[in-house]
Design a protein around this motif. Structure first.
Motif, mmCIF file in Angstrom:
data_model
loop_
_atom_site.group_PDB
_atom_site.id
_atom_site.type_symbol
_atom_site.label_atom_id
_atom_site.label_comp_id
_atom_site.label_asym_id
_atom_site.label_seq_id
_atom_site.Cartn_x
_atom_site.Cartn_y
_atom_site.Cartn_z
ATOM 1 N N GLU A 232 -84.210 -7.105 33.188
ATOM 2 C CA GLU A 232 -84.868 -8.394 32.970
ATOM 3 C C GLU A 232 -83.850 -9.373 32.397
ATOM 4 O O GLU A 232 -83.018 -9.005 31.583
ATOM 5 N N PHE B 150 -79.860 -19.486 39.612
ATOM 6 C CA PHE B 150 -80.864 -18.546 40.117
ATOM 7 C C PHE B 150 -80.818 -18.464 41.637
ATOM 8 O O PHE B 150 -80.875 -17.376 42.213
ATOM 9 N N ARG C 231 -79.880 -15.190 43.640
ATOM 10 C CA ARG C 231 -80.840 -14.618 44.594
ATOM 11 C C ARG C 231 -80.170 -14.335 45.935
ATOM 12 O O ARG C 231 -80.411 -13.300 46.546
ATOM 13 N N SER D 111 -77.955 -11.293 45.515
ATOM 14 C CA SER D 111 -78.672 -10.036 45.315
ATOM 15 C C SER D 111 -79.266 -9.480 46.600
ATOM 16 O O SER D 111 -79.693 -8.330 46.627
ATOM 17 N N LYS D 112 -79.299 -10.273 47.651
ATOM 18 C CA LYS D 112 -79.858 -9.773 48.916
ATOM 19 C C LYS D 112 -79.037 -8.626 49.475
ATOM 20 O O LYS D 112 -79.570 -7.760 50.155
ATOM 21 N N ASP E 141 -85.020 -8.521 45.183
ATOM 22 C CA ASP E 141 -85.677 -9.806 45.325
ATOM 23 C C ASP E 141 -85.926 -10.380 43.942
ATOM 24 O O ASP E 141 -86.739 -9.861 43.187
ATOM 25 N N LEU E 142 -85.213 -11.440 43.582
ATOM 26 C CA LEU E 142 -85.371 -12.055 42.278
ATOM 27 C C LEU E 142 -86.564 -13.000 42.271
ATOM 28 O O LEU E 142 -86.833 -13.691 43.238
ATOM 29 N N VAL E 143 -87.262 -13.030 41.146
ATOM 30 C CA VAL E 143 -88.416 -13.906 40.970
ATOM 31 C C VAL E 143 -88.201 -14.715 39.702
ATOM 32 O O VAL E 143 -87.752 -14.201 38.685
ATOM 33 N N CYS E 144 -88.531 -15.988 39.777
ATOM 34 C CA CYS E 144 -88.369 -16.899 38.644
ATOM 35 C C CYS E 144 -89.738 -17.359 38.166
ATOM 36 O O CYS E 144 -90.563 -17.792 38.963
ATOM 37 N N THR E 145 -89.967 -17.246 36.843
ATOM 38 C CA THR E 145 -91.194 -17.761 36.249
ATOM 39 C C THR E 145 -90.837 -18.612 35.044
ATOM 40 O O THR E 145 -89.858 -18.353 34.351
#
Length: 82
Positions: A45, A63, A67, A70-71, A76-80
């Motif tokens: 994280e 980001f 991303r 990282s492929k 699969d990166l997620v942004c919140t």
């Protein structure tokens, strides 16, 4: 506070530091993207700490770069927002 919880936080600088040098700003974004992936591998994280619009802009750019990087690892990166 637990040390591990502090180690996964990256502080993001704003664009004002790179006003005179566009190339340095691009290098910073790439280095930040690499740091995101490094911390992600180690702690599963990553949290980005930003203050101001320019640092949020750099965080989002990093980001997006992270991303795409990282492929290759099939992550699969997620942004919140928090």
């Amino acid at each position: 506070m637990d040390t591990q919880k502090l180690d996964n936080i990256l502080k993001v600088r704003g664009d004002k530091e790179f006003q005179n040098n566009y190339k340095e700003g691009k290098t910073y974004v790439r280095k930040l993207a690499s740091a995101i992936l490094t911390v992600l591998d180690k702690y599963d994280e990553v949290k980005l700490k930003t203050v101001g619009a320019s640092s949020v802009n750099n965080a989002m750019k990093a980001f997006i770069v992270a991303r795409s990087m990282s492929k290759n690892k099939k992550i699969d990166l997620v942004c919140t927002a928090a």
